[in-house]
Design a protein around this motif. Sequence first.
Motif, PDB file in Angstrom:
ATOM      1  N   VAL A  24      28.470  31.592 -13.099  1.00 15.40           N
ATOM      2  CA  VAL A  24      28.516  31.805 -11.647  1.00 15.40           C
ATOM      3  C   VAL A  24      27.818  33.105 -11.276  1.00 15.40           C
ATOM      4  CG1 VAL A  24      30.687  30.528 -11.425  1.00 15.40           C
ATOM      5  CG2 VAL A  24      30.747  32.990 -11.751  1.00 15.40           C
ATOM      6  N   SER A  25      27.262  33.130 -10.085  1.00 20.92           N
ATOM      7  CA  SER A  25      26.731  34.385  -9.563  1.00 20.92           C
ATOM      8  C   SER A  25      27.882  35.241  -9.065  1.00 20.92           C
ATOM      9  CB  SER A  25      25.738  34.123  -8.434  1.00 20.92           C
ATOM     10  OG  SER A  25      26.379  33.444  -7.360  1.00 20.92           O
ATOM     11  N   SER A  26      27.674  36.554  -9.050  1.00 16.06           N
ATOM     12  CA  SER A  26      28.715  37.478  -8.616  1.00 16.06           C
ATOM     13  C   SER A  26      28.207  38.324  -7.458  1.00 16.06           C
ATOM     14  CB  SER A  26      29.148  38.394  -9.759  1.00 16.06           C
ATOM     15  OG  SER A  26      30.045  39.377  -9.287  1.00 16.06           O
ATOM     16  N   ASP A  31      26.168  43.472  -5.490  1.00 18.70           N
ATOM     17  CA  ASP A  31      26.198  44.606  -4.555  1.00 18.70           C
ATOM     18  C   ASP A  31      26.391  45.921  -5.303  1.00 18.70           C
ATOM     19  OD1 ASP A  31      25.871  42.896  -2.427  1.00 18.70           O
ATOM     20  OD2 ASP A  31      28.005  42.847  -1.886  1.00 18.70           O
ATOM     21  N   LEU A  32      27.280  45.922  -6.291  1.00 20.44           N
ATOM     22  CA  LEU A  32      27.579  47.147  -7.036  1.00 20.44           C
ATOM     23  C   LEU A  32      26.358  47.664  -7.786  1.00 20.44           C
ATOM     24  CD1 LEU A  32      29.851  49.141  -7.978  1.00 20.44           C
ATOM     25  CD2 LEU A  32      30.164  47.604  -9.951  1.00 20.44           C
ATOM     26  N   LEU A  33      25.605  46.757  -8.392  1.00 12.74           N
ATOM     27  CA  LEU A  33      24.476  47.147  -9.231  1.00 12.74           C
ATOM     28  C   LEU A  33      23.132  47.083  -8.505  1.00 12.74           C
ATOM     29  CD1 LEU A  33      25.491  45.323 -12.544  1.00 12.74           C
ATOM     30  CD2 LEU A  33      25.798  47.744 -11.973  1.00 12.74           C
ATOM     31  N   HIS A 266      35.480  44.373  -8.623  1.00 12.84           N
ATOM     32  CA  HIS A 266      34.256  43.925  -7.954  1.00 12.84           C
ATOM     33  C   HIS A 266      33.876  42.483  -8.245  1.00 12.84           C
ATOM     34  CE1 HIS A 266      33.239  47.951  -6.459  1.00 12.84           C
ATOM     35  NE2 HIS A 266      33.718  48.400  -7.606  1.00 12.84           N
ATOM     36  N   ALA A 267      34.223  41.986  -9.424  1.00 16.30           N
ATOM     37  CA  ALA A 267      33.877  40.601  -9.767  1.00 16.30           C
ATOM     38  C   ALA A 267      35.073  39.664  -9.681  1.00 16.30           C
ATOM     39  CB  ALA A 267      33.294  40.547 -11.185  1.00 16.30           C
ATOM     40  N   PRO A 280      28.841  49.225 -17.749  1.00 15.96           N
ATOM     41  CA  PRO A 280      28.088  50.482 -17.853  1.00 15.96           C
ATOM     42  C   PRO A 280      26.739  50.281 -18.545  1.00 15.96           C
ATOM     43  CG  PRO A 280      29.954  50.478 -19.367  1.00 15.96           C
ATOM     44  CD  PRO A 280      30.149  49.314 -18.442  1.00 15.96           C
ATOM     45  N   ALA A 281      26.676  49.364 -19.507  1.00 12.03           N
ATOM     46  CA  ALA A 281      25.394  49.099 -20.158  1.00 12.03           C
ATOM     47  C   ALA A 281      24.389  48.507 -19.180  1.00 12.03           C
ATOM     48  CB  ALA A 281      25.605  48.159 -21.346  1.00 12.03           C
ATOM     49  N   ALA A 282      24.874  47.669 -18.260  1.00  8.06           N
ATOM     50  CA  ALA A 282      23.973  47.067 -17.273  1.00  8.06           C
ATOM     51  C   ALA A 282      23.307  48.135 -16.417  1.00  8.06           C
ATOM     52  CB  ALA A 282      24.742  46.077 -16.401  1.00  8.06           C
ATOM     53  N   ARG A 283      24.046  49.171 -16.081  1.00  9.43           N
ATOM     54  CA  ARG A 283      23.450  50.251 -15.287  1.00  9.43           C
ATOM     55  C   ARG A 283      22.308  50.914 -16.058  1.00  9.43           C
ATOM     56  NH1 ARG A 283      29.154  51.065 -14.229  1.00  9.43           N
ATOM     57  NH2 ARG A 283      29.647  50.608 -12.035  1.00  9.43           N
TER      58      ARG A 283
END
Length: 319
Positions: A24-26, A31-33, A266-267, A280-283
């Motif tokens: 699914v999309s989040s 928005d957060l990232l 957030h999710a 945090p890795a995604a950032r």
Amino acid sequence: MVSIEEIEAAAERIAGYVVRTPTVSSPGLSDLLAAPVTMKLEMLQRTGSFKARGAAAKLLSLDDAERTAGVVAVSGGNHAIAVAMMAATLDVKATVIMPRSAPARAVEIAESAGAVVRLADTVEAAFGLMEGLRTEGLTVVHPFDDPVVVAGQGTLGLELAEDAGELTDVLVSIGGGALISGVAAVLRARWPGVRIWGVETEGAQAMSEALAAGGPVPVALSSIVSTLSAPTVSQLTYDHVSALVSDVVVVSDAEAVQGVVDLAEHAKVWTEPAAGCLLPAARRVLERVGDGARLGLVLCGANATPASVMAWGERLGLR
């Protein structure tokens, strides 16, 4: 190297025993990232983590003599649960060996499923005990050093490739490396330009240290994230990661636990730190790749209690 054909065969074999989990999309994470984010909700898998896939694939591959003799597995939590529950489903006797640092809840679940649970003082000692039981005739269901298990974990990648719009960057947690090996084998075959990123926590850096050394090496374990704490990766998983993965990002335990809280906020999903570390890795990945990224996060499991997450947060000084 495990082929996509082997992974497709594993998917057919285990189809009646595992859940095809949602992709699914989040909006909240997007928005957060400030980038589109798709989640693979593998914490909704039977047994609460992706480990059910590899356990089912291995147990279904056993011959009659192996089924009668029984199996043995080592785990920091999720693999033990998966082997115990799948063995009960398939009427196979299972022994699981866990370090004393493993979550008490994981021990309880494995025992309630009917497995014999043995505790060892360390992860390294647990692997040693497993080898001893192998010599007594039990079949090892290794958490990552087995192409059948890698193929089973890779079935998650088949679903992601079919259900997600094409992604530019996919983040996968690494313990021993079976999940990222199988997922990378699928995604690089289906989307040749995709970037795959591994994620580890400090004190559970078996793959990043292997990449630095040019092959698997023993590592000192100190992370609270027991489900990522492999004392070494295997040559099998090292070969996949070194060939197919862009890089391995290492985050702190505090960031992983905070990631659990942020994913919940957030999710609107509950995970464990082995999945929380992806946020945090995604950032960091977004800082490296720049604009235009479309992220996929493989949320690998949710076998952590709220009480455990709160206790880790207090120990690590999180609010």
